[in-house]
Scaffold this active site. Sequence first.
Site, mmCIF file in Angstrom:
data_model
loop_
_atom_site.group_PDB
_atom_site.id
_atom_site.type_symbol
_atom_site.label_atom_id
_atom_site.label_comp_id
_atom_site.label_asym_id
_atom_site.label_seq_id
_atom_site.Cartn_x
_atom_site.Cartn_y
_atom_site.Cartn_z
ATOM 1 N N GLY A 1 0.766 -1.235 0.000
ATOM 2 C CA GLY A 1 0.000 0.000 0.000
ATOM 3 C C GLY A 1 0.799 1.288 0.000
ATOM 4 O O GLY A 1 0.222 2.368 -0.080
ATOM 5 N N GLU B 1 4.232 -6.213 1.394
ATOM 6 C CA GLU B 1 3.842 -6.633 0.036
ATOM 7 C C GLU B 1 3.606 -5.444 -0.888
ATOM 8 O O GLU B 1 2.490 -5.237 -1.365
ATOM 9 C CB GLU B 1 2.535 -7.438 0.098
ATOM 10 C CG GLU B 1 2.595 -8.690 0.899
ATOM 11 C CD GLU B 1 1.199 -9.316 1.109
ATOM 12 O OE1 GLU B 1 0.188 -8.734 0.656
ATOM 13 O OE2 GLU B 1 1.143 -10.372 1.732
ATOM 14 N N ARG C 1 2.479 -1.251 -6.082
ATOM 15 C CA ARG C 1 2.564 0.041 -6.770
ATOM 16 C C ARG C 1 3.927 0.723 -6.613
ATOM 17 O O ARG C 1 4.510 1.219 -7.581
ATOM 18 C CB ARG C 1 1.474 0.949 -6.176
ATOM 19 C CG ARG C 1 1.375 2.319 -6.803
ATOM 20 C CD ARG C 1 0.392 3.209 -6.010
ATOM 21 N NE ARG C 1 -0.775 2.495 -5.564
ATOM 22 C CZ ARG C 1 -1.903 2.358 -6.269
ATOM 23 N NH1 ARG C 1 -2.012 2.947 -7.443
ATOM 24 N NH2 ARG C 1 -2.926 1.681 -5.796
ATOM 25 N N TYR D 1 -11.448 4.384 -11.032
ATOM 26 C CA TYR D 1 -11.337 4.918 -9.665
ATOM 27 C C TYR D 1 -11.277 6.445 -9.632
ATOM 28 O O TYR D 1 -10.915 7.016 -8.601
ATOM 29 C CB TYR D 1 -10.042 4.438 -8.996
ATOM 30 C CG TYR D 1 -9.678 2.989 -9.142
ATOM 31 C CD1 TYR D 1 -10.418 1.999 -8.502
ATOM 32 C CD2 TYR D 1 -8.557 2.616 -9.882
ATOM 33 C CE1 TYR D 1 -10.045 0.670 -8.621
ATOM 34 C CE2 TYR D 1 -8.181 1.285 -9.996
ATOM 35 C CZ TYR D 1 -8.933 0.322 -9.363
ATOM 36 O OH TYR D 1 -8.555 -0.984 -9.482
ATOM 37 N N CYS E 1 -15.782 3.665 -27.014
ATOM 38 C CA CYS E 1 -17.155 4.116 -27.150
ATOM 39 C C CYS E 1 -17.870 4.191 -25.799
ATOM 40 O O CYS E 1 -18.811 3.460 -25.543
ATOM 41 C CB CYS E 1 -17.876 3.158 -28.092
ATOM 42 S SG CYS E 1 -19.427 3.807 -28.642
HETATM 43 N N1 LLP Z 1 -1.074 -7.382 -0.981
HETATM 44 C C1 LLP Z 1 -2.365 -7.662 -1.187
HETATM 45 C C2 LLP Z 1 -2.974 -8.784 -0.488
HETATM 46 C C3 LLP Z 1 -3.117 -6.874 -2.072
HETATM 47 O O1 LLP Z 1 -4.405 -7.143 -2.262
HETATM 48 C C4 LLP Z 1 -2.501 -5.792 -2.747
HETATM 49 C C5 LLP Z 1 -3.249 -4.968 -3.684
HETATM 50 C C6 LLP Z 1 -1.133 -5.550 -2.506
HETATM 51 C C7 LLP Z 1 -0.463 -6.364 -1.609
HETATM 52 C C8 LLP Z 1 -0.364 -4.461 -3.184
HETATM 53 O O2 LLP Z 1 -0.873 -3.195 -2.911
HETATM 54 P P1 LLP Z 1 -0.068 -1.899 -3.404
HETATM 55 O O3 LLP Z 1 1.242 -1.843 -2.694
HETATM 56 O O4 LLP Z 1 0.113 -2.021 -4.875
HETATM 57 O O5 LLP Z 1 -0.953 -0.775 -3.063
HETATM 58 N N2 LLP Z 1 -5.948 -1.550 -9.029
HETATM 59 C C9 LLP Z 1 -5.891 -0.610 -7.926
HETATM 60 C C10 LLP Z 1 -5.130 -1.176 -6.763
HETATM 61 C C11 LLP Z 1 -5.698 -2.488 -6.260
HETATM 62 C C12 LLP Z 1 -4.817 -3.126 -5.250
HETATM 63 C C13 LLP Z 1 -5.290 -4.492 -4.912
HETATM 64 N N3 LLP Z 1 -4.491 -5.152 -3.956
HETATM 65 C C14 LLP Z 1 -5.268 0.691 -8.427
HETATM 66 O O6 LLP Z 1 -4.990 0.783 -9.607
HETATM 67 O O7 LLP Z 1 -5.095 1.613 -7.646
#
Ligand code: LLP
Length: 413
Positions: A227, A270, A273, A313, A343
């Site tokens: 996150g 984890e 992004r 989003y 479209c």
């Molecule tokens: N771990 C788990 C269990 C997750 O579900 C996620 C993301 C992450 C790690 C990685 O999160 P990050 O560090 O990337 O924030 N498509 C959306 C984001 C969805 C994230 C889903 N889970 C967007 O484009 O903002």
Amino acid sequence: MNSYIEAVDFFKGNNPEKVAEEFKTPLYVYNEEIIRNRMHAVSQVITKYPYTANYSIKANTNIHLLKLALEEGLNCDAMSEGEIRMLEAAGFPKERIFFVPNNVSAEEMKYAIDRGIMTSLDSLSQLETFGEINPGGKCAVRINPGVGAGHHEKVVTAGKKTKFGVAEEDIDKIFEIAEKYNLTIAGINQHIGSLFMDYEPFLAAAQNFLRIALKFKNLEFVDFGGGYGIPYHKLDDEKPFEMEGFKKALEEILDKFVADYGYAPLFKSEPGRFCVAEGCVLLGRVHAVKQNNGHAYAGTDIGMNVLVRPSMYDSWHDVEVLRDGKAVSRDNLSPINVCGNICESGDLLAKDRMLPEIKKGDLACVLDAGAYGYSMCSTYNSRPRPAEVLVCKDGSIKTIRKRETYEDLFRLM
Ligand code: LLP
């Protein structure tokens, strides 16, 4: 800032216009150095205790980028059998893969079990399935700590109203199922949501999670989830995530936990992004400009099929206007809607955005497109998916995924 890509020499001396002409648009362009740098940064979040950063590959599964993660010493988490297969193909050994699925079939679970890949179960029901097919096995459980956070309601993955994890009140049931099937609960994980720039909510969640961790005996690992945010408003000089302050504050929380628990399990996070978002820009061509009832529109080939985040989003991505390979000055700005060729009226990349004058033939350069960009793109409106290229450390450019062809669209029918 007038131009991020020029400030960091994103193209390493290559002219973006030439790149667009050679590889065509829309085009995902990655920068190896930036990606390696971010991957290294997340590997250093905890230095005092045993720690591994698991790159969450759902953000971007391009095998060439997975190989960068492998070289940077990251482990990875996988959400599906497909993601495990990607990691195997990239060269990750089983010990460096953590399977964190949600609502999978026994068959899919077995794929991981047969390979000795550590798996986290996301519900009591999935834990039962795991016990049935792998009695005496070792696994982890995803806990829903009851609080979540994130940039949009759709990416908040913990809290009273999400589908993820086992609620704290059901922890005794975890132990009952573990006993029934003689399972070892080796680890617990959480993920409260995606994209926080202010680390206080994450720290509060980590603290709360560690309080829950005390209820588990002999844990081998505790995984805080991902996150970490990135500054999507670079052109307005938004500051990056403050990693140093975060590290220090987290360390204090860990000190207390380690003292209470009696030893330090392996800590994990984890990030998805953070590893890949900033190391990618998306180039698109402006094919039309018009005024509709007093509103200006620039029509590009970057539709919601190519980058869905703004439509899905309302996400913000900075856009630079490039002419003859150079960023057009931002001294005179006026509102314009930058849209794609799909479209749907929701096919808007940037709504009422203050941008320099855009002319037909210009390039739109969308920043921070590396996470949840290509991995969420589609062939909607029967448009083949774009190509991906990597600007290597030495300035050479290599194709890391070919553009799909029209033949590809027919292949499975
Ligand atoms: N771990 C788990 C269990 C997750 O579900 C996620 C993301 C992450 C790690 C990685 O999160 P990050 O560090 O990337 O924030 N498509 C959306 C984001 C969805 C994230 C889903 N889970 C967007 O484009 O903002």
